[in-house]
Design a protein around this motif. Structure first.
Motif, PDB file in Angstrom:
ATOM      1  N   LYS A 688       0.830  -1.339  -0.008  1.00 22.41           N
ATOM      2  CA  LYS A 688      -0.077   0.001   0.187  1.00 22.41           C
ATOM      3  C   LYS A 688       0.833   1.214  -0.123  1.00 22.41           C
ATOM      4  N   VAL A 689       0.469   2.190  -0.951  1.00 25.47           N
ATOM      5  CA  VAL A 689       1.230   3.459  -0.958  1.00 25.47           C
ATOM      6  C   VAL A 689       0.520   4.821  -1.183  1.00 25.47           C
ATOM      7  N   ILE A 690       0.961   5.696  -0.579  1.00 23.51           N
ATOM      8  CA  ILE A 690       0.660   7.000  -0.960  1.00 23.51           C
ATOM      9  C   ILE A 690       1.391   7.880  -1.864  1.00 23.51           C
ATOM     10  N   VAL A 691       1.042   8.199  -2.817  1.00 26.34           N
ATOM     11  CA  VAL A 691       2.038   8.918  -4.067  1.00 26.34           C
ATOM     12  C   VAL A 691       2.011  10.566  -3.746  1.00 26.34           C
ATOM     13  N   ILE A 744      -3.327   4.037  -2.341  1.00 24.66           N
ATOM     14  CA  ILE A 744      -4.558   4.493  -1.584  1.00 24.66           C
ATOM     15  C   ILE A 744      -4.813   6.050  -2.308  1.00 24.66           C
ATOM     16  N   CYS A 745      -3.991   6.743  -2.352  1.00 25.18           N
ATOM     17  CA  CYS A 745      -4.522   8.174  -3.006  1.00 25.18           C
ATOM     18  C   CYS A 745      -3.193   8.967  -3.666  1.00 25.18           C
ATOM     19  N   VAL A 746      -3.350   9.859  -4.374  1.00 25.99           N
ATOM     20  CA  VAL A 746      -2.265  10.724  -5.018  1.00 25.99           C
ATOM     21  C   VAL A 746      -2.638  11.990  -4.162  1.00 25.99           C
ATOM     22  N   ILE A 747      -1.415  12.621  -3.310  1.00 25.89           N
ATOM     23  CA  ILE A 747      -1.545  13.895  -2.777  1.00 25.89           C
ATOM     24  C   ILE A 747      -0.800  14.874  -3.537  1.00 25.89           C
ATOM     25  N   GLY A 748      -1.252  16.210  -3.987  1.00 27.27           N
ATOM     26  CA  GLY A 748      -0.257  17.099  -4.756  1.00 27.27           C
ATOM     27  C   GLY A 748      -0.858  18.481  -4.861  1.00 27.27           C
ATOM     28  N   THR A 749      -0.403  19.247  -5.689  1.00 24.50           N
ATOM     29  CA  THR A 749      -1.037  20.534  -5.829  1.00 24.50           C
ATOM     30  C   THR A 749      -1.803  20.549  -7.253  1.00 24.50           C
ATOM     31  N   LEU A 750      -1.598  19.690  -8.115  1.00 24.86           N
ATOM     32  CA  LEU A 750      -2.437  19.746  -9.575  1.00 24.86           C
ATOM     33  C   LEU A 750      -2.731  18.290  -9.931  1.00 24.86           C
ATOM     34  N   ASN A 751      -4.105  18.459 -10.013  1.00 21.94           N
ATOM     35  CA  ASN A 751      -5.014  16.903 -10.179  1.00 21.94           C
ATOM     36  C   ASN A 751      -4.345  16.249 -11.558  1.00 21.94           C
ATOM     37  N   PRO A 752      -3.572  15.089 -11.495  1.00 21.83           N
ATOM     38  CA  PRO A 752      -3.294  14.603 -12.887  1.00 21.83           C
ATOM     39  C   PRO A 752      -4.270  13.795 -13.767  1.00 21.83           C
ATOM     40  N   LYS A 753      -5.532  13.750 -12.944  1.00 21.84           N
ATOM     41  CA  LYS A 753      -6.739  13.221 -13.235  1.00 21.84           C
ATOM     42  C   LYS A 753      -6.409  11.641 -13.825  1.00 21.84           C
ATOM     43  N   LEU A 757      -7.151   6.284  -9.906  1.00 27.79           N
ATOM     44  CA  LEU A 757      -6.563   6.732  -8.628  1.00 27.79           C
ATOM     45  C   LEU A 757      -7.194   8.033  -7.812  1.00 27.79           C
ATOM     46  N   HIS A 758      -7.375   8.073  -6.573  1.00 26.71           N
ATOM     47  CA  HIS A 758      -8.120   8.963  -5.729  1.00 26.71           C
ATOM     48  C   HIS A 758      -7.113  10.017  -5.563  1.00 26.71           C
ATOM     49  N   PHE A 759      -7.573  11.285  -5.879  1.00 24.20           N
ATOM     50  CA  PHE A 759      -6.503  12.361  -5.840  1.00 24.20           C
ATOM     51  C   PHE A 759      -6.988  13.432  -4.628  1.00 24.20           C
ATOM     52  N   ILE A 760      -6.076  13.865  -3.654  1.00 23.09           N
ATOM     53  CA  ILE A 760      -6.507  14.516  -2.764  1.00 23.09           C
ATOM     54  C   ILE A 760      -5.393  16.112  -2.987  1.00 23.09           C
ATOM     55  N   ALA A 761      -6.390  17.103  -3.166  1.00 25.66           N
ATOM     56  CA  ALA A 761      -5.274  18.200  -3.236  1.00 25.66           C
ATOM     57  C   ALA A 761      -4.570  18.816  -1.878  1.00 25.66           C
ATOM     58  N   ILE A 762      -3.690  19.369  -2.133  1.00 24.15           N
ATOM     59  CA  ILE A 762      -3.142  19.959  -0.812  1.00 24.15           C
ATOM     60  C   ILE A 762      -4.127  20.993  -0.072  1.00 24.15           C
ATOM     61  N   GLU A 763      -4.711  21.718  -0.978  1.00 21.62           N
ATOM     62  CA  GLU A 763      -5.698  22.931  -0.224  1.00 21.62           C
ATOM     63  C   GLU A 763      -6.881  21.907   0.255  1.00 21.62           C
TER      64      GLU A 763
END
Length: 923
Positions: A688-691, A744-753, A757-763
Motif C-alpha cells: 500500500k502506498v501514498i503517492v 491509496i491516493c495521490v496527494i499533490g498540488t495539481l490533479n493529474p486526473k 486513482l483518488h486524488f487529494i489536493a493539498i488545499e
C-alpha cells in the motif's frame, strides 16, 4: 458543498421538516461524513446563523426562516427541545406549533400532515382537501392546524379568517345553508330583511371548512363545485351580477365519500385523506394522547395527578367508539371522580374506582400489568415511558453487544455471525407472535406490497420467501416507519457501532446485503419509503437467516456475451436450473471493444466494494490476459476467467460453485465439457502506498512526503513514494502504478486526473476543519484510535503556514503575504473571484515556485518562447506578469512561460471542478 448544506437546512426549516436537520441525515444526503457535517453545522451555529436544538439527535434550524415563521426577532440560539423553542416564541410574539402540536405528526399522521402542507401551499390558492374518518378522530383539529400553518408561513394574511360550518346543522333546511354560504339580497326570500354577503365572501382570502359535508343536499353540492371551478358564484336574489372569492376549501366527513358525495364534487377535491381511528394509532401515540389530556386536567384543577398502572393500562387498552373525543370525556370523568376522592391532598391519585364503569368492566388487563399492581405513575413517568423505545431496540442492542465482544477479540468472527443470526431468528419468531399493537399503518397493505416485491426478488435472486418471512419483514418495516424519529436518533447515537456492523455484514454476507439493498430500492419505488443504510444490514441478517443455506457469499459468477440478451439468457437459464442465483449477466453489443468490456466489468466489481473472494468470469471471446490486466480493485480476489461460454459450460461451473469446489477443481474438470481456455489468478496483496506529486517539482514532492510520513502512525504498513507531475501524465504509468502497488491516493498540488486513482489536493487538507474523508481510504488498515491520531497530526501539519514553512527556505510569512497580494491583483485583472480552494492551491504552488526560481533549481528546463503560444494564453501571460510584478521584483526572478502555463491549467481545472460541484448541487 457548504452552500448546499445551508440550502438544505433552510428548506427543511421553511417546510417544517425539523427532524431532517440532523447531522446523520444531512451527511447521507450530501455524501460527507457525519463528523464533517456536524463541524459545519456547529460553525454556523457559532456564527449565529443556525439555531441549535439539543435533542437526540441534535437539530439545527435556519434562524432567519424561524424569525419569518414566528414573526419575532430570535436572540437565543440554543434550546433544550422544540417545545422550549415554541414557548420562547410565544413569550416573544405569536409563536405557534401548528402541526407539531398534533400527537403523531411524525408517526401515524406524518403522511397526512405532509399532504395537508402540500395542499395549502399549492399555488395560487391551494388545492381543496377532504378528511374522512370516524367521529372523534381529530379531523376538525387538523383542519384548524392547517389554517394556523398557513398563517405562520405567510400563505394567509394576518386578517384572513377561518370559517367553520357544521353542515349537519342544516340537514333539514338545505335552502338555508345555500343562502348562508353564497349570500342573499334583501327580499330574496321571506325573512331576508338585510343583505347577507355569505360565508364564502366572509372567508375570502382565508379558509372555509365544511364539516360533515355529507349532510349537504345534491343541489348545494352542485352549486359548490361550480364555484370551485373558477371561484365565481351568484348571490341568492341577484342573478345578474357575478361575485368572486379566493377561499381555500376544506371538507370533512364521517361517511364514505364515494357513497354520500356527488362524483362531480369529489373530482374537484384532489386531496382526500383518511384519518385513522384511535384503535389504529400506535400504543405510544395513545399513551401520549392520554398524558396530554391528563396534563390539561391538572392545569384546570391546579393539582398534580398520579395514576395507577392498572388504570393507565385500562385507559390504554379500552376500545373507544368515539375515538379521541370519547377518550377525552373518559379522562375528564375519571379526574372528576379522583378529585372528589382526594379533596384534602395536594395531588390526586387515580385508582380503578375512579374509572367510569363502562371502562372498568370492558377491559382485559394483561397479567404482566399486575406484577407492579401498586405502582403509581407521575405524568413525567408516562412521558418517559416510550421515550427512545421501539420494538427492535432490544434486538439491535444485542447485535451491538455481540459486535463489541468481537471487536475486543472475546469471540471469533464465526461466533459473532452465528450468534447474530441466532438473535435474528429469535426476534423474527417473536415478532410473529407478539400482539401487533402498533397499527399506524395497515399491516395488510404492507404485507401485500412486500409480497409483490418478494416475487421480483425471487425472479432476480432465486430467493423464495415464505409467508411468515414476508410478514416479519412487513412488521419490521412498519416498526421503522412508526418509530422513524426514535430509530433515526438511535442509529445516530450508535453510529460507530452500526458502521462496523455494516462492514462485517457486507464482507461476510454481501449477497444477502445486495438483496436487502434491492428491497430498499423497491420500497422507494412502490411505497416511497427508503430506510437508513444501517437498517439494510439488519435486513441482510434477516435474509441470511432465512436463506443462508441457499444464498452464496464471497463468490461471484458473471457471464459476459455479445449479442442481444445472450448473457442474460444463459445466466437466467442456469440460475433457474440450479434454483439458485449463481450468475450475474453482462450483455454486450457485437461491435463493443475489449476496453469497453473491461469498463463494464470494473463498474460491476466496484458495486461490490472490494468484498469479492472468488470472481468467476465466463466470456464468449476475447483475450483473457487483456481482460484480467484491465480489472481494478481485485487484488484481494481469486479470479478465474474462461472463454467460449455456453449454457452447458456455465451450468457445470455453477454446480461446482454450489458444491463449494475450488476454482482449480472446477476448471480442471470443465475441459471435458467445453473447448475452453481459462486462466486462474490467485489473490495478490500489493504494498500500500501514498503517492506525492507536485507540479512545482520533485523537490517539493519530497518535502510533502516528509510531512505525510511524520503524520502517519509508525506501525502503519503504508509507504509514501514521490513522482514528478509530468511523469504521472505519461501513458501507461497509471497502469504500472496499479500493477506494482495498492495505491491509496495521490496527494499533490495539481490533479493529474488519473481515472482509477483518488486524488487529494493539498488545499483540501489545509481547508478542511475535519479530515473524516480520509477514513474511507484507510478504513481497512487502521484502527479508529490510530485514525483519530492520524487526523490530528494531519490537521496540525497541514496548516497553511506550516506547509509553506516546510516547503520553502524563504521567509514563509513575507512570501505568503506577497503571493496572496499578487493573487488578489490577478483576480481583479481577470474580473473574477477564485474559490478558497483555488486560492490555497495557488498559494502553495506559487510559493514553492518562488523558492525554485530563487535557488535556480531546474531553471535549465525552461525553453519555451512566447511567440509559440496562442493569443488567449499570451493575454493571460501578460495579466499574470502584471499581477506578479512586485513579487518578481522583490525576489529578483522572472516567472517562466512554462510555469504560467501550469498556473493557467490549474485555474481552469479548479473552475471546471467548482462548476461540476455546483451542477451536482443543482441536481
Amino acid at each position: 458543498m457548504e452552500e448546499r448544506l445551508i440550502t438544505l437546512v433552510k428548506e427543511n426549516t421553511k417546510r417544517d421538516n425539523y427532524e431532517d436537520n440532523n447531522a446523520s441525515n444531512l451527511s447521507n444526503i450530501i455524501g460527507l461524513s457525519r463528523n464533517s457535517i456536524s463541524s459545519y453545522l456547529n460553525d454556523y451555529f457559532n456564527q449565529g446563523r443556525f439555531v441549535k436544538i439539543n435533542t437526540r439527535p441534535v437539530l439545527f434550524l435556519e434562524k432567519s426562516e424561524l424569525e419569518k415563521r414566528y414573526n419575532i426577532k430570535i436572540n437565543k440560539l440554543m434550546f433544550a427541545s422544540l417545545d422550549e423553542l415554541d414557548e420562547y416564541a410565544k413569550t416573544c410574539g405569536r409563536g405557534s406549533k401548528d402541526f407539531r402540536d398534533l400527537i403523531g405528526y411524525n408517526g401515524s399522521l406524518r403522511k397526512i400532515i405532509e399532504s395537508c402542507k402540500a395542499s395549502i401551499s399549492y399555488p395560487p390558492h391551494g388545492l381543496p382537501i377532504l378528511l374522512n374518518g370516524p367521529t372523534g378522530t381529530g379531523k376538525s383539529f387538523i383542519i384548524e392546524k392547517m389554517f394556523e400553518y398557513g398563517k405562520n408561513n405567510g400563505i394567509f394574511s394576518e386578517k384572513a379568517k377561518f370559517v367553520h360550518v357544521n353542515c349537519s346543522e342544516y340537514a333539514n333546511n338545505p335552502e338555508l345553508i345555500t343562502a348562508n354560504l353564497f349570500g342573499y339580497k334583501r327580499g330574496a326570500f321571506t325573512g331576508a330583511d338585510n343583505d347577507n354577503p355569505g360565508l364564502i365572501k366572509v372567508a375570502d382570502g382565508g379558509m372555509l371548512f365544511l364539516d360533515e359535508v355529507h349532510c349537504l343536499k345534491p343541489e348545494c353540492q352542485e352549486k359548490l363545485f361550480l364555484f370551485m371551478d373558477k371561484g365565481n358564484y351568484h348571490v341568492l336574489g341577484d342573478s345578474e351580477n357575478e361575485y368572486h372569492s379566493n377561499v381555500f376549501l376544506a371538507f370533512a366527513t364521517t361517511e364514505n365519500p364515494k357513497e354520500v358525495l356527488l362524483k362531480t364534487l369529489l373530482r374537484r377535491i384532489p386531496i382526500q385523506m383518511e384519518i385513522p381511528s384511535l384503535s389504529k394509532r400506535s400504543e405510544m401515540e395513545k399513551s401520549n394522547i392520554i398524558v396530554r389530556f391528563l396534563e390539561n386536567e391538572a392545569k384546570h384543577i391546579h393539582k398534580e395527578i398520579r395514576i395507577g398502572n392498572v388504570v393507565y393500562a385500562a385507559l390504554l387498552n379500552n376500545e373507544y367508539e368515539g375515538n379521541i373525543g370519547e377518550l377525552k370525556n373518559v379522562i375528564q370523568e375519571t379526574c372528576m371522580n379522583a378529585l372528589y376522592s382526594n379533596k384534602n391532598k395536594d395531588y390526586i391519585e387515580i385508582n380503578s374506582l375512579c374509572l367510569p364503569s363502562r371502562v372498568r368492566f370492558n377491559n382485559h388487563i394483561d397479567n404482566s400489568i399486575l406484577v407492579g399492581r401498586n405502582q403509581l405513575y407521575s405524568l413525567n413517568d408516562l412521558k418517559n415511558k416510550y421515550e427512545n423505545e421501539f420494538p427492535f431496540k432490544e434486538y439491535s442492542n444485542k447485535l451491538l453487544e455481540l459486535l463489541e465482544n468481537y471487536s475486543k477479540e472475546e469471540i471469533s468472527i464465526q461466533s459473532f455471525l452465528e450468534q447474530a443470526l441466532s438473535e435474528t431468528q429469535t426476534y423474527s419468531n417473536d415478532s410473529l407472535f407478539r400482539e401487533n399493537k402498533e397499527k399506524s399503518i395497515d399491516i395488510a397493505y404492507f404485507t401485500n406490497v412486500i409480497k409483490k416485491m418478494a416475487e421480483l426478488i425471487n425472479d432476480k435472486y432465486r430467493c423464495d420467501f415464505q409467508s411468515s418471512e414476508i410478514l416479519t419483514l412487513s412488521l419490521l418495516i412498519q416498526d421503522y416507519y412508526t418509530y422513524y424519529v426514535i430509530v433515526e436518533s438511535y442509529f445516530d447515537i450508535h453510529q460507530e457501532g452500526f458502521q462496523s456492523l455494516e462492514t462485517v455484514v457486507k464482507s461476510n454476507y454481501f449477497r444477502s446485503y445486495e438483496i436487502a439493498k434491492y428491497l430498499n430500492e423497491l420500497c422507494g419505488i412502490y411505497i416511497n419509503l427508503n430506510w437508513h443504510n444501517y437498517l439494510t444490514s439488519i435486513f441482510a441478517l434477516f435474509i441470511e437467516s432465512y436463506h443462508g443455506n441457499r444464498v452464496l457469499n464471497q463468490t461471484v459468477g458473471v457471464v459476459l456475451s455479445h449479442g442481444y440478451a445472450t448473457a442474460s439468457s444463459i445466466a437466467d437459464a442456469v440460475n433457474r436450473m440450479l434454483d439458485e442465483y449463481v450468475f450475474e449477466a453482462i450483455d454486450m453489443s457485437l461491435d463493443i471493444s475489449t476496453q469497453l468490456i473491461i469498463n463494464k466489468l470494473n463498474v460491476f466489481i466496484e458495486s461490490y466494494g472490494g468484498n469479492i473472494k472468488n470472481l468467476i468470469l465466463l466470456v464468449d471471446m476475447g483475450s483473457l490476459e487483456e481482460i484480467y490486466n484491465g480489472l481494478n480493485n481485485v487484488s484481494k480476489s481469486n479470479i478465474a476467467i474462461a472463454n467460449n461460454v455456453n449454457t452447458r459450460f456455465a451450468l457445470f461451473v455453477g454446480k461446482g460453485i454450489l458444491d463449494k469446489k475450488s476454482l482449480q477443481e472446477i476448471f480442471d474438470e470443465s475441459i471435458e465439457y467445453s473447448q475452453t481456455n481459462y486462466k486462474i489468478i490467485n489473490s495478490q496483496k500489493k504494498e500500500k502506498v501514498i503517492v506525492c506529486s507536485c507540479a512545482t517539482g520533485l523537490g517539493t514532492a519530497e518535502k510533502l512526503k516528509e510531512i505525510i510520513e511524520d503524520s502517519l502512525p509508525e506501525h502503519l504498513p503504508v509507504k509514501v513514494i514521490t513522482y514528478d507531475y509530468t511523469s504521472l501524465l505519461e501513458v501507461n504509468l497509471e497502469e504500472k502504478l496499479l500493477k506494482d502497488y495498492d495505491v491509496i491516493c495521490v496527494i499533490g498540488t495539481l490533479n493529474p486526473k488519473l481515472k482509477n486513482l483518488h486524488f487529494i489536493a493539498i488545499e483540501e487538507l489545509i481547508m478542511n476543519s475535519s479530515l473524516d474523508f480520509l477514513t474511507s481510504y484507510f478504513a481497512d488498515i487502521i484502527s479508529q484510535e490510530d485514525m483519530d491520531s492520524f487526523q490530528k497530526k494531519m490537521l496540525k501539519n497541514f496548516s497553511l503556514t506550516n506547509i509553506i514553512n516546510n516547503l520553502t527556505v524563504l521567509n514563509p510569512t513575507q512570501l505568503l503575504e506577497r503571493v496572496a497580494d499578487a493573487i488578489d491583483l490577478l483576480q481583479q485583472e481577470m474580473k473574477t473571484t477564485f474559490t478558497n480552494n483555488t486560492c490555497f492551491g495557488l498559494y502553495v504552488h506559487i510559493c514553492c515556485l518562488m523558492e525554485r526560481l530563487v535557488t535556480r533549481e531546474g531553471i535549465e528546463s525552461y525553453q519555451k518562447e512566447l511567440s509559440d503560444c496562442n493569443e488567449d494564453f499570451i493575454k493571460f501571460y501578460m495579466t499574470v506578469k502584471k499581477s506578479f510584478k512586485q513579487v518578481e521584483k522583490y525576489y529578483r526572478v522572472e516567472i517562466p512561460i512554462e510555469e504560467v502555463e501550469f498556473i493557467n491549467i490549474y485555474i481552469q481545472n479548479m473552475m471546471v471542478r467548482s462548476f461540476d460541484e455546483y451542477e451536482g448541487m443543482e441536481e
